[in-house]
Every structure is written in structure tokens, then in C-alpha cells.
Design a protein around this motif. Structure first.
Motif, mmCIF file in Angstrom:
data_model
loop_
_atom_site.group_PDB
_atom_site.id
_atom_site.type_symbol
_atom_site.label_atom_id
_atom_site.label_comp_id
_atom_site.label_asym_id
_atom_site.label_seq_id
_atom_site.Cartn_x
_atom_site.Cartn_y
_atom_site.Cartn_z
ATOM 1 N N GLU A 193 0.821 -1.211 0.000
ATOM 2 C CA GLU A 193 0.000 0.000 0.000
ATOM 3 C C GLU A 193 0.855 1.261 0.000
ATOM 4 O OE1 GLU A 193 -2.655 -0.708 3.276
ATOM 5 O OE2 GLU A 193 -4.010 -1.908 2.018
ATOM 6 N N GLU A 194 1.993 1.237 0.708
ATOM 7 C CA GLU A 194 2.912 2.380 0.705
ATOM 8 C C GLU A 194 3.446 2.667 -0.701
ATOM 9 O OE1 GLU A 194 6.124 1.639 3.411
ATOM 10 O OE2 GLU A 194 4.808 1.692 5.174
ATOM 11 N N ASN A 195 3.531 1.627 -1.518
ATOM 12 C CA ASN A 195 4.054 1.766 -2.876
ATOM 13 C C ASN A 195 2.947 1.845 -3.922
ATOM 14 O OD1 ASN A 195 7.189 1.493 -2.919
ATOM 15 N ND2 ASN A 195 6.455 0.107 -1.326
ATOM 16 N N GLY A 196 1.737 2.167 -3.482
ATOM 17 C CA GLY A 196 0.632 2.395 -4.406
ATOM 18 C C GLY A 196 -0.023 1.152 -4.964
ATOM 19 N N MET A 197 0.256 0.002 -4.383
ATOM 20 C CA MET A 197 -0.351 -1.245 -4.840
ATOM 21 C C MET A 197 -1.503 -1.610 -3.911
ATOM 22 S SD MET A 197 1.361 -2.102 -7.495
ATOM 23 C CE MET A 197 0.511 -3.624 -7.708
ATOM 24 N N ALA A 198 -2.611 -1.997 -4.500
ATOM 25 C CA ALA A 198 -3.735 -2.454 -3.691
ATOM 26 C C ALA A 198 -3.645 -3.967 -3.528
ATOM 27 C CB ALA A 198 -5.047 -2.089 -4.370
ATOM 28 N N VAL A 199 -3.937 -4.446 -2.345
ATOM 29 C CA VAL A 199 -3.989 -5.891 -2.101
ATOM 30 C C VAL A 199 -5.359 -6.359 -2.563
ATOM 31 C CG1 VAL A 199 -3.962 -7.675 -0.327
ATOM 32 C CG2 VAL A 199 -2.375 -5.751 -0.192
ATOM 33 N N SER A 200 -5.372 -7.204 -3.586
ATOM 34 C CA SER A 200 -6.640 -7.674 -4.144
ATOM 35 C C SER A 200 -7.417 -8.528 -3.159
ATOM 36 C CB SER A 200 -6.399 -8.508 -5.398
ATOM 37 O OG SER A 200 -5.798 -7.717 -6.389
ATOM 38 N N ARG A 201 -6.682 -9.376 -2.453
ATOM 39 C CA ARG A 201 -7.349 -10.300 -1.547
ATOM 40 C C ARG A 201 -6.365 -10.786 -0.498
ATOM 41 N NH1 ARG A 201 -11.076 -14.313 -4.242
ATOM 42 N NH2 ARG A 201 -12.609 -14.172 -2.620
ATOM 43 N N MET A 202 -6.863 -10.945 0.723
ATOM 44 C CA MET A 202 -6.077 -11.563 1.782
ATOM 45 C C MET A 202 -6.981 -12.580 2.464
ATOM 46 S SD MET A 202 -4.097 -10.032 5.147
ATOM 47 C CE MET A 202 -2.982 -8.985 4.256
ATOM 48 N N GLU A 203 -6.564 -13.827 2.459
ATOM 49 C CA GLU A 203 -7.371 -14.910 3.025
ATOM 50 C C GLU A 203 -6.597 -15.613 4.129
ATOM 51 O OE1 GLU A 203 -10.480 -15.817 2.111
ATOM 52 O OE2 GLU A 203 -10.603 -14.335 0.513
ATOM 53 N N GLY A 204 -7.299 -16.046 5.164
ATOM 54 C CA GLY A 204 -6.705 -16.868 6.209
ATOM 55 C C GLY A 204 -6.015 -16.113 7.321
ATOM 56 N N PHE A 205 -6.198 -14.804 7.399
ATOM 57 C CA PHE A 205 -5.472 -14.003 8.385
ATOM 58 C C PHE A 205 -5.836 -14.384 9.819
ATOM 59 C CE2 PHE A 205 -4.582 -10.322 11.034
ATOM 60 C CZ PHE A 205 -3.280 -10.029 10.646
ATOM 61 N N ASP A 206 -7.110 -14.604 10.097
ATOM 62 C CA ASP A 206 -7.538 -14.872 11.475
ATOM 63 C C ASP A 206 -6.968 -16.180 12.025
ATOM 64 O OD1 ASP A 206 -8.947 -12.514 11.580
ATOM 65 O OD2 ASP A 206 -10.824 -13.427 10.926
ATOM 66 N N GLN A 207 -6.940 -17.231 11.193
ATOM 67 C CA GLN A 207 -6.415 -18.516 11.641
ATOM 68 C C GLN A 207 -4.885 -18.531 11.625
ATOM 69 O OE1 GLN A 207 -8.663 -18.299 9.071
ATOM 70 N NE2 GLN A 207 -10.472 -18.725 10.307
ATOM 71 N N ALA A 208 -4.284 -17.793 10.715
ATOM 72 C CA ALA A 208 -2.834 -17.636 10.604
ATOM 73 C C ALA A 208 -2.099 -18.961 10.462
ATOM 74 C CB ALA A 208 -2.278 -16.838 11.781
ATOM 75 N N ARG A 209 -2.691 -19.885 9.727
ATOM 76 C CA ARG A 209 -2.019 -21.138 9.434
ATOM 77 C C ARG A 209 -1.493 -21.122 7.997
ATOM 78 N NH1 ARG A 209 -0.586 -23.436 13.907
ATOM 79 N NH2 ARG A 209 -0.433 -25.434 12.877
#
Length: 116
Positions: free
Chosen positions: A60-76
Motif C-alpha cells: 500500500e505504501e508503494n501504491g499497490m492495492a492488495v486484491s485479496r487476503m485470506e486466512g489471516f484470522d487462523q494464521a495457518r
């Protein structure tokens, strides 16, 4: 941002949070999903989340959007899609179980010495 620059940014962000066993696969001739897969691991759930958070912030600092982030809560197994670079951040146990390097064995490995 070009694919090589983006994978360099991603690898550096992972390295900054002490990700272990960082591997980059060149997927351009193997799959239509992404140009590169970045695979790394953390030793516990908090580290896995910290790596994913750092990756998102640097993008994000470099102007890129993260399209999708999956699995963050479980962190496996956290998957972060950066449009052309898909980052797989594993907990150490899951990394060995899923073994993406073997699954995508046709994809050549990109040397990190040229990236970091």
C-alpha cells in the motif's frame, strides 16, 4: 509496478519480519493465476500475521492495492494476492503438509540473491 519489482518488494517485506525459507516460483509459463508465487513460513501464528501485515503495508505504501487476503484470522496459511504476485505465508507445520513447491514443481525457482 512490474512483476519483478513487486516480487522484490514482497520478498523484502517478508524478510524484514524474519520469514523463513523464502522461495519464489516463476509461474509465467506454468499458470495463468500469477506471474510469481512467493512462499515463506513463520514459526508461530503471531509471526505469520506480522509477515502478512508487513506485506500489505509495504504494498500500500508503494501504491499497490492488495486484491485479496485470506486466512489471516487462523494464521495457518495466509494468501495475499498482489495482482501478479501471490504470496503464500505458511505456519511451519502447514508448509510441509501442503508442499506447494512440489505441487508446482514445473515452475522454475527464482534465486533470492537476485531479488534481495
Amino acid at each position: 509496478m512490474e512483476g519483478k519489482e513487486l516480487v522484490k518488494l514482497a520478498a523484502q517485506a517478508c524478510d524484514d519480519k524474519r520469514a523463513e525459507d523464502i522461495v519464489v516460483l516463476d509461474m509465467s509459463d506454468v499458470s495463468l493465476i500469477a506471474d510469481y508465487f512467493l512462499i515463506c513460513e513463520g514459526s508461530n501464528e503471531r509471526q505469520v500475521q506480522a509477515i502478512a501485515r508487513e506485506l500489505k503495508e509495504k504494498a500500500e505504501e508503494n501504491g499497490m492495492a492488495v486484491s485479496r487476503m485470506e486466512g489471516f484470522d487462523q494464521a495457518r496459511w495466509i494468501l495475499v494476492d498482489l495482482n501478479g504476485v501471490v504470496c503464500h505465508i505458511f505456519h511451519k507445520d502447514e508448509r510441509h503438509y501442503y508442499n506447494l513447491e512440489r505441487l508446482w514443481g514445473d515452475a522454475p525457482t527464482v534465486g533470492l540473491e537476485g531479488i534481495l
